[in-house]
Design a protein around this motif. Structure first.
Motif, PDB file in Angstrom:
ATOM      1  N   THR A 279       0.842  -1.193   0.000  1.00 21.95           N
ATOM      2  CA  THR A 279       0.000   0.000   0.000  1.00 21.95           C
ATOM      3  C   THR A 279       0.879   1.246   0.000  1.00 21.95           C
ATOM      4  O   THR A 279       2.059   1.170   0.364  1.00 21.95           O
TER       5      THR A 279
ATOM      6  N   SER B 102      -2.027   3.226  -7.261  1.00 19.89           N
ATOM      7  CA  SER B 102      -2.970   2.583  -6.355  1.00 19.89           C
ATOM      8  C   SER B 102      -4.376   3.141  -6.529  1.00 19.89           C
ATOM      9  O   SER B 102      -5.358   2.402  -6.580  1.00 19.89           O
TER      10      SER B 102
ATOM     11  N   GLN C 287      -7.751   1.304  -7.763  1.00 18.05           N
ATOM     12  CA  GLN C 287      -9.016   1.356  -7.027  1.00 18.05           C
ATOM     13  C   GLN C 287     -10.146   1.850  -7.919  1.00 18.05           C
ATOM     14  O   GLN C 287     -11.250   1.286  -7.916  1.00 18.05           O
TER      15      GLN C 287
END
Length: 685
Positions: A183, A334, A338
Motif C-alpha cells: 500500500t 494505487s 481502485q
C-alpha cells in the motif's frame, strides 16, 4: 638570541669546520657547494606548497614556511616561539608528537581531520602529514620537522562521491521498497525508516493530510520512527497539535504551502518554526521535511530531526524530490487501480449494456446487462465484429459515429435499432465515446446501450393520447364556438327583437295619451325607454363577446379593429392597429383562435402590464400569417416566473394556439414590456 638564530649559527659553524678540514682549493669548492645547497634548501622551504614547520623538543615553533602561515591565517613570525598545542590543543595528536621525539622514528598519517579554532568558516579540513625527528651530531633528537599537505579538496570530493554513491544506492533501495510495498502507507513507512537510518536522523515522521475549512492541509494520520522515541515524547505530543501547522508556520506549514522541501539547519535560529521550543527542549537541533504531491496537491509529508546542527544538504534535497515522486507514482497507481476496480463493479452491475471494441471493430468486453439485452454471452461475442449487432440500414450511421469519435468529435446520445440474438430488433438509446491508453491515445471505443422499447411504446401511447386529447379539445372548442354563435343568434333573434318591440310599443303608447296624462307619465316612460336602450346595448355586448359578428361577417382584421376600439374605450389605453385583409381568409377555427388569444392578451395588458400603449400588427405573405401584440408595460422575467405565478392565462393561450396549429411565442423583459407573437402557415391553415 632566538633558537632560530642559534641553529643557523650552528649550521654555519658546521660548514666552517668542514671547510677548515679541507685544504687549498678543495676547501673553497666544498664551501661553495654547501652554500649552494643551503640556499636551495632555503628557497624550497620558502616556496614549496607543502606546509613545513620546525619544532623544538618542547614542541615550540622554531620556524614555519609561508605555506603553513597562510593556511593558519597569520604571518610566519606570529608562530615563532609559541607552543603548537597551545594554539591547536589536541591530546591525541600531542601524544604522537612526543612519542616521535622519544622514539626518534618518523610518523606519517593520511587525511587527518582538523578544525582551526579561530577559523570556523573553513569547517573540517584534512591533511596528510609526516613527523621527522631532527638529530644532533650525537644522534639525539633535538626537534621535529613537521611536513603537511592540504588534501581537503580531495577528501571532500571523495566524500561527495561516496555520498552520491550512497544516495544512489538509497534511491535504488527505496524504489525497490516502494515497488514491493502493498500500500502507499506501507511504502511511505519503509521510506521513512530507510531515510532515518541513512541520514542518522534521531526522529522521523510520515503524515498523511486532510483538508480543513479554507483548504489548508494538516496531519490526519502520523507514524513516528526512531531508534528511541522516549526522549522526544514531549515534542511528538506538541506535533499532534493542529495549531502547530497553521498557515504562517515556516516548516511543515511552508512545505504544505509552497509544496517543496524545507531545511532548517539550526533550530535555535529558526524563529518561524512554531514547535521550536518543544524541539530544543528535547535536544533537537536540525529539521528537514519534504512533501508528497499527487496532481499538485500535498497528500502527505515526511519530516526528520537531528540532535546536531547540519548545513543544507542539496543531494538529500534532490533525493527527497525523487523519493516523493516515486511515492506519488505509487499512490496514483494505487488510486487508478481502485478506480479501475470500482469502475469494473459499476460496469458489471449496471442496468445498461456496456461493452467496448478495439480499433479493428472487434468486441473486447461485454457486461452482464449486454448479455441480458442482446442474448449473447461474453464468450459468444468476444472477438466478433461489432457490426453483428447493427442492422444493415443503420450501418452507415454507426460507421459515421465511430469515425467522429476517432477524430476527437463528441457524439451526442442517439436512438436507433440494434439486433439481438436470433435477429430480434431492439429499440435503443446509445452513446459512444473513445477509450484512451495511458499516453492519451485512442485505443478503442466504448458503447453504452439502453433498451427503450418499452419507453418507445409508452411514447407512442402518449402521442396517441395527446392527439386524441387534442382532437377532443378541438371538438370542444368547435362546440363551444357553435354554442356561442347559437346563443348570440338567439339573443339577437329573440331578446333583441323583443326589446325593440317593447321600445316601439312604449313610444306608441306615449303618443296616444292625452296631454294631461302624458305629462304625468312622461318621466317614467322616458326612464323605461332609457333602460330598454341600456339593455339592448348590453345584449349587443354579450353577443359580441360570445361571437363578434364582424369576425363571421368580415374576417379577422375588422374583428380586431372592433376589439381594439372597444378596449381603448373601456380602459383608456391607446391601441394602434396595423394590418392587411387576409385573402383568402383563414379557416374559421384559426381565425377564432387568433381572435380569442388577442382578447386574452389585451385582458392581460389591462390587468397586469400598467401600459400606456399597445400595438397590434397583422401581416402576411404567401406562406405565413403573423399576428403581433406588443405593449410598453412593466414586463416580467419569463424564465423566473413560477408556475403558481402564471395567472395571466399564458397556458390557456399556448394550448389554444397548439390545438389550432398556431405557433405561439412570448417575449418579455422586466421594464421593457411584453410581446405575443402568433404564426400560422397558410398551407397548414
Amino acid at each position: 638570541m632566538t633558537k632560530s638564530n642559534t641553529q643557523d649559527e650552528k649550521l654555519r659553524s658546521c660548514v666552517t669546520a668542514a671547510m677548515k678540514e679541507q685544504s687549498g682549493d678543495s676547501h673553497a669548492a666544498a664551501e661553495k657547494v654547501l652554500r649552494a645547497n643551503y640556499e636551495l634548501l632555503d628557497r624550497i622551504f620558502a616556496t614549496t606548497h607543502f606546509c613545513i614547520v620546525n619544532l623544538d623538543r618542547d614542541l615550540n615553533f622554531v620556524r614555519v614556511n609561508r605555506a603553513y602561515a597562510d593556511a593558519g591565517g597569520h604571518p610566519p613570525e606570529f608562530f615563532v616561539g609559541k607552543n603548537h598545542f597551545d594554539l591547536y590543543p589536541n591530546q591525541k595528536i600531542e601524544a604522537i608528537f612526543r612519542e616521535t621525539i622519544a622514539s626518534g622514528q618518523p610518523f606519517t598519517i593520511r587525511a587527518n581531520p582538523f578544525e582551526y579554532p579561530d577559523r570556523p568558516e573553513l569547517g573540517v579540513t584534512y591533511w596528510d602529514w609526516t613527523l621527522h625527528p631532527l638529530k644532533d651530531g650525537e644522534g639525539q633528537v633535538e626537534g621535529l620537522l613537521f611536513a603537511l599537505l592540504d588534501v581537503t579538496r580531495q577528501v571532500r570530493a571523495m566524500q561527495e562521491l561516496e555520498r552520491k554513491t550512497a544516495l544512489a544506492q538509497l534511491l535504488e533501495a527505496l524504489a525497490r521498497a516502494v515497488n514491493e510495498a502493498a500500500t502507499p502507507e506501507d511504502a511511505m513507512n519503509r521510506c521513512l525508516s530507510r531515510l532515518c537510518v541513512f541520514g542518522q536522523w534521531r526522529l522521523g515522521r510520515v503524515a498523511t493530510t486532510e483538508a480543513l475549512g479554507g483548504g489548508h492541509a494538516v496531519p490526519a494520520d502520523s507514524v513516528w520512527q526512531g531508534a528511541d522515541l522516549g526522549p522526544y515524547k514531549n515534542f511528538i505530543r506538541a506535533s499532534q497539535d493542529i495549531d502547530a501547522f497553521r498557515e504562517t508556520g515556516q516548516f511543515v506549514a511552508r512545505v504544505l504551502r509552497e509544496k517543496q522541501a524545507v531545511w532548517l539547519a539550526d533550530l535555535d535560529q529558526a524563529q518561524g518554526f512554531v514547535r521550536r521550543a518543544a524541539a530544543l527542549a528535547d535536544g533537537l537541533r536540525c529539521a528537514f521535511a519534504f512533501p508528497v504531491l499527487v496532481q499538485g496537491k500535498v497528500i502527505a509529508f515526511l519530516e526528520f530531526y537531528a540532535d546536531s546542527v547540519r548545513p543544507l544538504d542539496p543531494g538529500l534535497i534532490a533525493a527527497a524530490e525523487i523519493i516523493g515522486a516515486q511515492i506519488a507514482h505509487l499512490i496514483e497507481r494505487s488510486r487508478a487501480a481502485q478506480r479501475q476496480a470500482q469502475l469494473a463493479v459499476i460496469v458489471e452491475n449496471s442496468n445498461d449494456a456496456i461493452f467496448s471494441c478495439g480499433l479493428d471493430g472487434k468486441l473486447l468486453t461485454w457486461n452482464a446487462a449486454a448479455q441480458r439485452l442482446f442474448g449473447y454471452s461474453a464468450e459468444e461475442v468476444t472477438g466478433q465484429g461489432f457490426v453483428m449487432l447493427v442492422p444493415v440500414e443503420e450501418r452507415a450511421a454507426a460507421a459515421s459515429r465511430v469515425a467522429q469519435v476517432m477524430s476527437g468529435i463528441e457524439v451526442p446520445i442517439y436512438e436507433g435499432v440494434r439486433l439481438g440474438k436470433g435477429g430480434r430488433r431492439i429499440e435503443i438509446s446509445g452513446s459512444v465515446s473513445p477509450v484512451r491508453d495511458l499516453g492519451g491515445n485512442i485505443s478503442g471505443i466504448s458503447l453504452i446501450f439502453r433498451d427503450i422499447s418499452e419507453l418507445k411504446q409508452k411514447e407512442e401511447e402518449l402521442r396517441d393520447a395527446y392527439w386524441r386529447q387534442r382532437q377532443l379539445s378541438q371538438r370542444l372548442r368547435s362546440v363551444e364556438e357553435s354554442e356561442r354563435r347559437a346563443i348570440a343568434r338567439e339573443l339577437h333573434d329573440r331578446i333583441g327583437q323583443d326589446l325593440s318591440t317593447v321600445g316601439l310599443l312604449l313610444a306608441s303608447l306615449g303618443a296616444r295619451l292625452p296631454p294631461a296624462s302624458r305629462d304625468a307619465v312622461e318621466k317614467p316612460l322616458n326612464d323605461i325607454q332609457g333602460l330598454l336602450k341600456s339593455m339592448s346595448a348590453n345584449v349587443r355586448d354579450v353577443m359580441a363577446e360570445l361571437r363578434p359578428p364582424a369576425l363571421d361577417d368580415y374576417g379577422l382584421l375588422p374583428a380586431l379593429r372592433q376589439l381594439a376600439t372597444e378596449f381603448s374605450q373601456r380602459t383608456g389605453i391607446a391601441v394602434d392597429l396595423d394590418g392587411v385583409e387576409l385573402l383568402p381568409r383563414l379557416p374559421s377555427v384559426v381565425e377564432t383562435t387568433m381572435f380569442r388569444i388577442s382578447q386574452e392578451a389585451l385582458s392581460n395588458v389591462a390587468k397586469h402590464a400598467r401600459a400606456n400603449h399597445v400595438a397590434v400588427n397583422l401581416h402576411a405573405d404567401a406562406d405565413l400569417v403573423v399576428l403581433e401584440i406588443a405593449d410598453d408595460g412593466s414586463g416580467f422575467d419569463v424564465g423566473r416566473t413560477l408556475p403558481a405565478q402564471r395567472h395571466w392565462g399564458l397556458g390557456t393561450m399556448r394550448e389554444r394556439a397548439e390545438e389550432a396549429g398556431i405557433a405561439f411565442m412570448l417575449e418579455s423583459t422586466p421594464g421593457a414590456g411584453t410581446r405575443v407573437v402568433l404564426e400560422v402557415k397558410r398551407v397548414a391553415a
